[in-house]
Write an enzyme that holds these catalytic residues in place. Structure first.
Site, mmCIF file in Angstrom:
data_model
loop_
_atom_site.group_PDB
_atom_site.id
_atom_site.type_symbol
_atom_site.label_atom_id
_atom_site.label_comp_id
_atom_site.label_asym_id
_atom_site.label_seq_id
_atom_site.Cartn_x
_atom_site.Cartn_y
_atom_site.Cartn_z
ATOM 1 N N TYR A 172 -8.197 10.389 5.043
ATOM 2 C CA TYR A 172 -7.646 11.041 4.458
ATOM 3 C C TYR A 172 -7.884 12.793 3.675
ATOM 4 C CZ TYR A 172 -5.547 6.839 2.458
ATOM 5 O OH TYR A 172 -4.422 5.994 2.607
ATOM 6 N N ASN A 207 5.508 8.912 -3.137
ATOM 7 C CA ASN A 207 4.263 10.266 -2.439
ATOM 8 C C ASN A 207 2.984 10.006 -3.257
ATOM 9 O OD1 ASN A 207 7.154 10.224 -0.543
ATOM 10 N ND2 ASN A 207 7.576 12.362 -1.293
ATOM 11 N N ASP A 211 1.139 12.641 -2.155
ATOM 12 C CA ASP A 211 1.572 14.538 -1.951
ATOM 13 C C ASP A 211 0.726 15.541 -3.340
ATOM 14 O OD1 ASP A 211 3.934 15.006 -2.313
ATOM 15 O OD2 ASP A 211 4.651 14.952 -0.561
ATOM 16 N N HIS A 246 2.615 4.234 -5.203
ATOM 17 C CA HIS A 246 1.019 4.143 -4.475
ATOM 18 C C HIS A 246 0.149 5.505 -4.893
ATOM 19 C CE1 HIS A 246 4.643 3.042 -1.822
ATOM 20 N NE2 HIS A 246 4.252 1.682 -2.458
ATOM 21 N N CYS A 302 -19.214 9.337 -6.673
ATOM 22 C CA CYS A 302 -18.488 9.214 -8.333
ATOM 23 C C CYS A 302 -19.503 10.166 -9.322
ATOM 24 C CB CYS A 302 -18.300 8.170 -8.182
ATOM 25 S SG CYS A 302 -18.232 7.742 -10.269
ATOM 26 N N GLY A 325 15.049 10.281 0.755
ATOM 27 C CA GLY A 325 13.896 10.402 1.755
ATOM 28 C C GLY A 325 13.588 8.565 2.233
ATOM 29 N N ASN A 352 19.813 11.091 2.895
ATOM 30 C CA ASN A 352 18.780 10.503 4.192
ATOM 31 C C ASN A 352 18.901 11.190 5.506
ATOM 32 O OD1 ASN A 352 17.285 9.073 5.870
ATOM 33 N ND2 ASN A 352 16.537 7.521 4.487
ATOM 34 N N ALA A 378 17.173 16.891 2.572
ATOM 35 C CA ALA A 378 17.363 16.580 1.493
ATOM 36 C C ALA A 378 17.142 17.907 0.989
ATOM 37 C CB ALA A 378 15.910 15.358 1.092
HETATM 38 P P1 OAD Z 1 8.995 6.617 5.707
HETATM 39 O O1 OAD Z 1 8.437 7.551 6.519
HETATM 40 O O2 OAD Z 1 9.456 5.023 6.209
HETATM 41 O O3 OAD Z 1 10.343 6.913 5.918
HETATM 42 C C1 OAD Z 1 11.293 8.628 5.047
HETATM 43 C C2 OAD Z 1 12.713 8.352 5.669
HETATM 44 O O4 OAD Z 1 12.968 10.123 5.700
HETATM 45 C C3 OAD Z 1 12.868 8.163 7.080
HETATM 46 O O5 OAD Z 1 14.136 7.098 6.641
HETATM 47 C C4 OAD Z 1 13.440 9.731 7.189
HETATM 48 O O6 OAD Z 1 15.167 9.366 8.026
HETATM 49 C C5 OAD Z 1 13.926 10.611 6.076
HETATM 50 N N1 OAD Z 1 13.584 11.848 5.953
HETATM 51 C C6 OAD Z 1 13.305 12.136 6.761
HETATM 52 N N2 OAD Z 1 13.265 13.901 6.750
HETATM 53 C C7 OAD Z 1 14.210 13.618 5.938
HETATM 54 C C8 OAD Z 1 14.596 14.920 5.601
HETATM 55 N N3 OAD Z 1 14.517 16.274 5.639
HETATM 56 N N4 OAD Z 1 15.828 14.782 4.420
HETATM 57 C C9 OAD Z 1 15.940 13.657 3.780
HETATM 58 N N5 OAD Z 1 15.362 12.297 5.140
HETATM 59 C C10 OAD Z 1 14.779 12.346 5.572
HETATM 60 O O7 OAD Z 1 8.036 7.056 4.211
HETATM 61 P P2 OAD Z 1 8.607 6.145 2.867
HETATM 62 O O8 OAD Z 1 9.709 6.227 2.982
HETATM 63 O O9 OAD Z 1 8.361 6.986 1.970
HETATM 64 O O10 OAD Z 1 3.036 3.796 1.391
HETATM 65 O O11 OAD Z 1 7.464 5.023 2.962
HETATM 66 C C11 OAD Z 1 7.013 4.160 2.342
HETATM 67 C C12 OAD Z 1 5.834 4.217 2.170
HETATM 68 O O12 OAD Z 1 5.740 3.663 3.459
HETATM 69 C C13 OAD Z 1 4.797 5.676 1.898
HETATM 70 O O13 OAD Z 1 4.089 5.455 0.479
HETATM 71 C C14 OAD Z 1 3.257 4.676 3.012
HETATM 72 C C15 OAD Z 1 4.007 4.182 3.426
HETATM 73 O O14 OAD Z 1 3.107 3.418 4.503
HETATM 74 C C16 OAD Z 1 1.859 3.752 0.901
HETATM 75 O O15 OAD Z 1 0.810 5.274 1.381
HETATM 76 C C17 OAD Z 1 1.044 3.025 0.597
#
Ligand code: OAD
Length: 258
Positions: free
Chosen positions: A85, A120, A122, A137, A165, A205, A231, A249
């Site tokens: 982290y 996200n 971030d 999340h 803490c 995304g 996406n 995006a």
């Molecule tokens: P992923 O990394 O699973 O998916 C990212 C998505 O963004 C993919 O479908 C890519 O095709 C798409 N992508 C990448 N670059 C892009 C761009 N420039 N424009 C548009 N699309 C783009 O990320 P998440 O779906 O957010 O959980 O993952 C879900 C969760 O899994 C996260 O929140 C995290 C992870 O484990 C926790 O931290 C709890």
């Protein structure tokens, strides 16, 4: 000066009416809606330099979630988890919102009821200026005490290996949801409600594989919303949505929000 007059009605009859593109259809639906819900995932921050989780350069290609993102991993080796982290916090501290984040800020200003649900951690939506955000999340810049439960913002980058803490000296953890943990029920309920009540849902995304957030597009669709996906590639949602826009995006979102 001679200025020829063009009879556009005859023109249209000759060439036939111009079909709107999927992007135009989606932009028009958004422009007409006064209840909009948005779900974002790591892909919206990719053009800001934040790594995604899945795909060729994804974090889960190089690291094992069971070593770094579960309560068991933290109990086993908290310093290792914190190191991961600390590294991510350092990396994200150098990143700034991109035009896709900005497009959502502009959209929120003109839509009466606007909810931004993000997976996200971030903090880039907030940094861009979005206001009504549900961080399902958690947030990488928040810490939570494992002893007294105090939750607070901690932006310092040079934290000790086992941060303590400020209230009770107990052991801190990042305020993010790990695999195997439940989401905050109030935040999840609000996200569900926004999806069920919106006229248009925009899904940007996300690979749409992590539940329960991945199910929000179906909730919106079943409640009668027009669902738009942005996406780079097809996802499990793509067949179900009304319009699927393939591309970056950062390029598509400003056009959608115009
Ligand atoms: P992923 O990394 O699973 O998916 C990212 C998505 O963004 C993919 O479908 C890519 O095709 C798409 N992508 C990448 N670059 C892009 C761009 N420039 N424009 C548009 N699309 C783009 O990320 P998440 O779906 O957010 O959980 O993952 C879900 C969760 O899994 C996260 O929140 C995290 C992870 O484990 C926790 O931290 C709890």
């Amino acid at each position: 000066m001679f200025c020829p007059k063009i009879d556009t009605s005859r023109h249209a009859a000759y060439f036939g009416p111009m079909e709107p593109t999927p992007l135009q259809i989606a932009a028009q639906r958004l422009a007409q809606a006064d209840k909009v819900a948005v779900l974002t995932g790591a892909g919206i921050s990719a053009e800001s330099g934040v790594p995604t989780f899945r795909g060729a350069d994804g974090l889960w290609e190089k690291y094992r979630p069971e070593d770094l993102a579960t309560p068991q991993a933290f109990a086993r080796d908290p310093e290792l988890v914190w190191r991961w982290y600390h590294w991510r916090r350092g990396l994200i501290a150098e990143c700034f919102p991109n035009p896709a984040h900005q497009a959502l800020v502009n959209m929120e200003k003109r839509v009466a009821s606007f909810t931004l649900i993000t997976q996200n951690v971030d903090g880039l939506h907030r940094l861009a200026g979005s206001r009504n955000i549900l961080e399902v999340h958690g947030n990488l810049w928040m810490v939570r005490c494992t002893a007294c439960g105090t939750l607070y913002e901690q932006r310092e980058l040079d934290l000790p290996p086992r941060p303590a803490c400020r209230e009770c000296g107990g052991f801190l953890r990042p305020h993010v949801v790990w695999f195997g943990e439940s989401l905050d029920s109030r935040i999840l309920e609000a996200a569900w409600q926004a999806a069920a009540q919106c006229q248009v849902m925009l899904v940007v995304g996300t690979s749409a594989v992590v539940q329960p957030a991945a199910g929000l597009a179906s909730v919106a669709k079943q409640a009668g919303a027009f669902v738009i996906e942005v996406n780079l590639e097809p996802t499990p949602n793509s067949r179900e949505v009304d319009v699927s826009l393939m591309g970056k995006a950062g390029e598509i979102m400003p056009q959608l929000a115009q």
